[in-house]
Design an enzyme around this catalytic site. Structure first.
Site, PDB file in Angstrom:
ATOM      1  N   ASP A   1      -0.748  -6.812   6.304  1.00  0.00           N
ATOM      2  CA  ASP A   1      -1.918  -6.020   5.941  1.00  0.00           C
ATOM      3  C   ASP A   1      -2.917  -7.006   5.326  1.00  0.00           C
ATOM      4  OD1 ASP A   1      -3.807  -4.405   4.671  1.00  0.00           O
ATOM      5  OD2 ASP A   1      -2.346  -2.823   4.244  1.00  0.00           O
TER       6      ASP A   1
ATOM      7  N   TYR B   1       0.847  -1.203   0.000  1.00  0.00           N
ATOM      8  CA  TYR B   1       0.000   0.000   0.000  1.00  0.00           C
ATOM      9  C   TYR B   1       0.883   1.254   0.000  1.00  0.00           C
ATOM     10  CZ  TYR B   1      -3.702   3.203   1.524  1.00  0.00           C
ATOM     11  OH  TYR B   1      -4.593   4.253   1.635  1.00  0.00           O
TER      12      TYR B   1
HETATM   13  C1  LIG Z   1      -6.910   1.829   2.448  1.00  0.00           C
HETATM   14  C2  LIG Z   1      -5.809   0.926   2.782  1.00  0.00           C
HETATM   15  C3  LIG Z   1      -5.003   1.139   3.909  1.00  0.00           C
HETATM   16  C4  LIG Z   1      -5.106   2.369   4.774  1.00  0.00           C
HETATM   17  O1  LIG Z   1      -6.291   2.456   5.445  1.00  0.00           O
HETATM   18  P1  LIG Z   1      -6.933   3.871   5.857  1.00  0.00           P
HETATM   19  O2  LIG Z   1      -8.100   3.438   6.687  1.00  0.00           O
HETATM   20  O3  LIG Z   1      -7.309   4.558   4.584  1.00  0.00           O
HETATM   21  O4  LIG Z   1      -5.901   4.605   6.622  1.00  0.00           O
HETATM   22  C5  LIG Z   1      -4.030   0.194   4.186  1.00  0.00           C
HETATM   23  N1  LIG Z   1      -3.847  -0.878   3.411  1.00  0.00           N
HETATM   24  C6  LIG Z   1      -4.577  -1.101   2.315  1.00  0.00           C
HETATM   25  C7  LIG Z   1      -4.307  -2.320   1.498  1.00  0.00           C
HETATM   26  C8  LIG Z   1      -5.576  -0.204   1.951  1.00  0.00           C
HETATM   27  O5  LIG Z   1      -6.279  -0.409   0.832  1.00  0.00           O
END
Ligand SMILES: *Cc1c(COP(=O)(O)O)cnc(C)c1O
Length: 401
Positions: free
Chosen positions: A195, A124
């Site tokens: 993530d 990300y």
């Molecule tokens: C959107 C996103 C984030 C960050 O999240 P926010 O709530 O926008 O801070 C992190 N990882 C991935 C894969 C995302 O799509």
């Protein structure tokens, strides 16, 4: 999609650890009331008072599990934290005001000057930007895009302290063997974080594969309605406590009780929403795959990574991408502008379909560095129905002829 029956119960409400005293009656009520609300109440209170001064002093000693001040713990947020922990099969969860606040809490709370972070797979963008900022504090990083175990092993340095994973990864949704990478890191005493936003806790449970920390943005599928920004970390109780004191409480990126309530509501329909996102995205992926103007479709069920889907994913969600045969900015713009039922915008995971491309006006070099083809177009498949969306894509791709 196989959803664990236990997960359906946790999502629907009445999760296994839900404390009836939190879902009915004023905080601190001793006896469970005869009836309870079906929805968790919103404890819109910045602080909590105690029956005597000694009780407040006890609270100060255990702020990570006491409703004392809502920059620390809040009952509505705690119900959400218990549900997310249960869905990930973890001991404890901390919720944050955004996914990035959750990523920041890991980096700031667990790393120190001299440490090295290895990012594995397409990552990300803002997470990598955060890593850039951390170089000012003596924290180095590398991005590892080759996903075979030998290459990963070679990229690990003696000072590598954290392996940050994404599988399926951002934009191309490539996968790797999470279990093997987690065990490789564990043998070397390196912490692993992942993530897990693409998969949601319903489709992938990385703690059960040996990963130490799971991170989610809750702004995508968990909220599910494009009306809340939030994030979460799930890990052991011990590490959660450490994160609570070393970064969460001091960074101040907390989740508001109302936003926690929106997420609790989102969770209730997550299993049914995901089932439709999955089915429609698979149909769209197959249709695009057969289209002459499309060079390649990126979806975890297709391509080299799909062998890992069988052992790591119990389902697919609705975010995918495809690459145009002729992928200049002009063609990318033409396709995006021709779509009628995909909103043009960032983010994903809501009920409305969205489209975007990483191809901007000035970032061609950066895309090459990251291995992202300029003709890549990302779709977040909403709930409008696959027939309508395929028709829309079909007429948009015709405009290229
Ligand atoms: C959107 C996103 C984030 C960050 O999240 P926010 O709530 O926008 O801070 C992190 N990882 C991935 C894969 C995302 O799509």
């Amino acid at each position: 999609m196989h959803i664990d029956p236990q997960d359906r119960v946790i999502c629907a409400g009445g999760g296994p650890e839900e404390d009836p005293r939190l879902s009915a009656g004023p905080a601190g009520t001793d006896s469970a009331p005869a009836s309870r609300p079906a929805a968790t109440p919103i404890y819109q209170s910045s602080l909590f008072t105690f029956p005597d001064y000694g009780a407040l002093l006890d609270g100060f000693g255990a702020e990570h599990r006491t409703n004392l001040y809502s920059r620390g713990k809040n009952p509505t947020v705690q119900v959400l934290e218990r549900k997310l922990a249960a869905l990930e099969r973890g001991e404890a969860c901390i919720c944050f005001s955004s996914g990035m606040a959750a990523v920041s809490a890991v980096m700031l709370g667990l790393l120190r000057s001299g440490d090295h972070v290895l990012f594995l797979n397409d990552t990300y963008g803002p997470t990598l930007q955060l890593a850039e900022h951390l170089t000012r504090f003596g924290i180095q990083h590398d991005l590892q895009l080759e996903l075979d175990l030998e290459s990963i092993e070679r990229a690990i340095r003696p000072d590598t302290r954290l392996l940050w994973l994404e599988s399926p990864g951002t934009m191309r949704f490539r996968q790797f063997d999470i279990r093997a990478v987690a065990s490789l890191a564990r043998e070397r005493g390196i912490l692993t974080g992942i993530d897990n936003s693409w998969a949601t806790p319903l489709c992938q449970k990385p703690l059960t594969l040996g990963v130490d920390i799971v991170m989610h943005t809750c702004s995508k599928y968990i909220g599910g309605h494009s009306d809340v920004i939030a994030g979460a970390l799930v890990t052991t109780a011990e590490r959660a406590e450490r994160l609570f004191y070393s970064s969460y409480l001091l960074n101040g990126g907390i989740l508001a009780p109302f936003d926690a309530w929106l997420l609790l509501r989102g969770l209730r329909t997550l299993p049914v929403r995901l089932a439709q996102h999955e089915a429609d995205a698979l149909r769209i992926a197959a249709w695009l795959d057969a289209h002459p103007a499309v060079r390649r479709v990126n979806h975890p069920a297709l391509g080299e990574g799909r062998q890992f889907a069988a052992t790591q994913l119990s389902g697919y969600t609705g975010l995918l991408s495809f690459e145009l045969e002729d992928g200049g900015l002009e063609n990318v713009s033409r396709v995006i502008d021709s779509l009628e039922h995909f909103g043009i915008g960032v983010s994903w995971g809501g009920v409305e379909s969205l489209v975007i491309s990483p191809n901007g006006r000035t970032n061609r070099e950066r895309l090459d560095e990251l291995g992202i083809p300029p003709g890549l177009i990302r779709l977040s498949v909403g709930l409008e129905g696959a027939d309508l969306l395929i028709e829309d894509l079909s007429s948009a791709l015709e405009r290229l002829a």
